[in-house]
Design an enzyme around this catalytic site. Structure first.
Site, short mmCIF file in Angstrom:
data_model
loop_
_atom_site.label_atom_id
_atom_site.label_comp_id
_atom_site.label_asym_id
_atom_site.label_seq_id
_atom_site.Cartn_x
_atom_site.Cartn_y
_atom_site.Cartn_z
N LYS A 122 3.27 1.32 -5.00
CA LYS A 122 4.05 0.68 -6.06
C LYS A 122 3.31 0.69 -7.40
CE LYS A 122 4.33 -3.24 -3.88
NZ LYS A 122 3.58 -2.87 -2.68
N THR A 123 2.00 0.45 -7.33
CA THR A 123 1.22 0.42 -8.58
C THR A 123 1.13 1.81 -9.20
OG1 THR A 123 -0.04 -1.46 -7.76
CG2 THR A 123 -1.05 -0.18 -9.53
N VAL A 124 0.92 2.80 -8.35
CA VAL A 124 0.85 4.19 -8.84
C VAL A 124 2.16 4.57 -9.53
CG1 VAL A 124 0.73 6.60 -8.04
CG2 VAL A 124 -0.90 4.91 -7.18
N LYS A 157 3.66 -8.04 -13.26
CA LYS A 157 3.28 -8.18 -11.85
C LYS A 157 3.07 -9.68 -11.64
CE LYS A 157 1.20 -7.03 -7.80
NZ LYS A 157 1.65 -6.21 -6.70
N GLU A 212 6.57 -5.15 -10.80
CA GLU A 212 6.04 -4.74 -9.49
C GLU A 212 6.02 -5.92 -8.53
OE1 GLU A 212 2.11 -2.79 -9.18
OE2 GLU A 212 2.16 -3.19 -7.02
N GLY A 213 6.64 -5.71 -7.38
CA GLY A 213 6.67 -6.74 -6.35
C GLY A 213 5.40 -6.77 -5.53
N ASP A 248 0.78 -1.25 0.00
CA ASP A 248 0.00 0.00 0.00
C ASP A 248 0.81 1.30 0.00
OD1 ASP A 248 -2.64 -0.45 -0.32
OD2 ASP A 248 -3.24 0.31 1.64
N ASP A 287 -4.23 -3.76 -9.84
CA ASP A 287 -2.91 -3.25 -10.19
C ASP A 287 -2.70 -3.27 -11.71
OD1 ASP A 287 -2.71 -3.33 -7.46
OD2 ASP A 287 -0.72 -4.20 -7.41
N1 LIG Z 1 0.40 9.75 -4.77
C1 LIG Z 1 -0.78 9.31 -4.37
N2 LIG Z 1 -1.83 10.17 -4.20
C2 LIG Z 1 -3.04 9.72 -3.81
N3 LIG Z 1 -3.34 8.45 -3.54
C3 LIG Z 1 -2.34 7.55 -3.68
C4 LIG Z 1 -1.03 7.92 -4.11
N4 LIG Z 1 -0.27 6.81 -4.18
C5 LIG Z 1 -1.07 5.79 -3.82
N5 LIG Z 1 -2.30 6.22 -3.52
C6 LIG Z 1 -3.43 5.38 -3.08
O1 LIG Z 1 -2.95 4.51 -2.06
C7 LIG Z 1 -3.41 3.20 -2.23
C8 LIG Z 1 -2.22 2.25 -2.40
O2 LIG Z 1 -1.55 2.56 -3.61
P1 LIG Z 1 -0.99 1.38 -4.54
O3 LIG Z 1 -2.09 0.46 -4.90
O4 LIG Z 1 -0.21 2.00 -5.64
O5 LIG Z 1 0.00 0.66 -3.48
P2 LIG Z 1 0.84 -0.67 -3.69
O6 LIG Z 1 2.12 -0.48 -2.97
O7 LIG Z 1 0.90 -1.00 -5.12
O8 LIG Z 1 -0.07 -1.75 -2.92
P3 LIG Z 1 -0.02 -3.35 -3.07
O9 LIG Z 1 1.02 -3.82 -2.10
O10 LIG Z 1 -1.42 -3.75 -2.70
O11 LIG Z 1 0.33 -3.70 -4.49
C9 LIG Z 1 -4.36 3.23 -3.45
O12 LIG Z 1 -5.68 3.37 -2.98
C10 LIG Z 1 -3.94 4.47 -4.20
O13 LIG Z 1 -5.03 5.00 -4.90
MG LIG Z 2 0.22 -2.70 -6.17
#
Ligand SMILES: Nc1ncnc2c1ncn2[C@@H]1O[C@H](COP(=O)(O)OP(=O)(O)OP(=O)(O)O)[C@@H](O)[C@H]1O
Ligand SMILES: [Mg+2]
Length: 247
Positions: free
Chosen positions: A16-18, A38, A116-117, A13, A55
């Site tokens: 990483k996906t963003v 992924k 993506e991990g 969370d 993702d």
């Molecule tokens: N820069 C940002 N601004 C606003 N919201 C964000 C931002 N980055 C991430 N988020 C929000 O935070 C949450 C987690 O982001 P994301 O899914 O990219 O995390 P992750 O590390 O990929 O998680 P996972 O381990 O589940 O793959 C999502 O709801 C996303 O919309």
């Molecule tokens: Mg992710």
């Protein structure tokens, strides 16, 4: 040669996906033959008998990547838990040799590969306890570390970088995500960079309306247009002549 980079988080969370979506958008915009991979995702939803990963869908939507879901996200689980547990609950084993093989094929086909991990370094990927850091080693890939700017990031970032160093995993730099501009965050960014001795590749602001789960990107594309990820910024070596780091 293909530039492959592993998007590692300090935790789940962290964004990483963003970051993967923003990077993919940038690379495809610049005309690179780029792909996202992924290997394992959990927390997928079922739609018309198919498992749908947020993702993968988010990255595809933002970047316009056109690749087969089953190829670039081969292990998809419904339950939002660690892969080793999801695999046990849903009775579908994670096949590491298959992931490594697909990685090699994608790497041979594309110029840029963003992998993506799942969560952080010490995540068990299989029921037998094969860890995410073992996969990173096996893929022989270096990482960008995505981390938070808020309280707790110093500890999480430092521990991740130290463990990576001990394992011989290269972290090329830090990407701070969800930055809101507070005094604490500014100091955290500076401190993490100093104590890990790693460059800050980007600081990504909190983006209004962005929600991976609703495939809403807000102005993510515009934000990423402002960053040149191809040019890794060098920061001064923070150690003084005695090797100590002054904060
Ligand atoms: N820069 C940002 N601004 C606003 N919201 C964000 C931002 N980055 C991430 N988020 C929000 O935070 C949450 C987690 O982001 P994301 O899914 O990219 O995390 P992750 O590390 O990929 O998680 P996972 O381990 O589940 O793959 C999502 O709801 C996303 O919309
Ligand atoms: Mg992710």
């Amino acid at each position: 040669m293909t530039k492959a980079i592993f998007i590692l988080g300090t935790d789940t969370d962290v964004g990483k996906t963003v970051i993967s979506a923003g990077l993919m958008y940038q690379f495809l915009q610049k005309g690179h033959n780029a792909c996202y991979f992924k290997p394992i995702s959990s927390g997928a939803i079922e739609k018309e008998g198919e498992l749908f990963s947020y993702d993968l869908s988010f990255v595809k939507k933002v970047s316009g990547l056109d690749e087969e879901d089953d190829r670039i996200n081969p292990f998809r689980y419904k339950t939002a838990v660690s892969p080793h547990l999801a695999a046990r609950m849903e009775k579908k084993k994670v096949d590491i040799p298959a992931i490594v093989e697909t990685y090699k094929q994608l790497k041979a086909q594309y110029d840029v590969l963003i992998v993506e991990g799942c969560g952080g370094l010490a995540v068990p990927l299989t029921e037998e306890g094969y860890m995410q850091y073992e996969l990173i080693k096996e893929l022989d890939i270096s990482c960008f570390l995505v981390t938070k700017t808020t309280l707790g990031t110093i500890n999480h970032s430092y521990l991740t970088c130290k463990m990576a160093e001990q394992l011989g995993i290269k972290i090329e730099g830090l990407i701070f995500n969800n930055y809101r501009g507070s005094f604490l965050e500014n100091d955290n960014i500076k401190t993490v960079s100093k104590i890990t001795q790693l460059p800050v590749l980007a600081v990504i602001p909190a983006i209004e309306a962005l929600q991976v789960e609703n495939l809403e990107a807000g102005n993510l594309k515009e934000v990423f247009t402002q960053f040149n990820f191809m040019k890794i910024q060098e920061i001064e070596d923070p150690r003084d002549s005695t090797g100590r780091i002054e904060i």
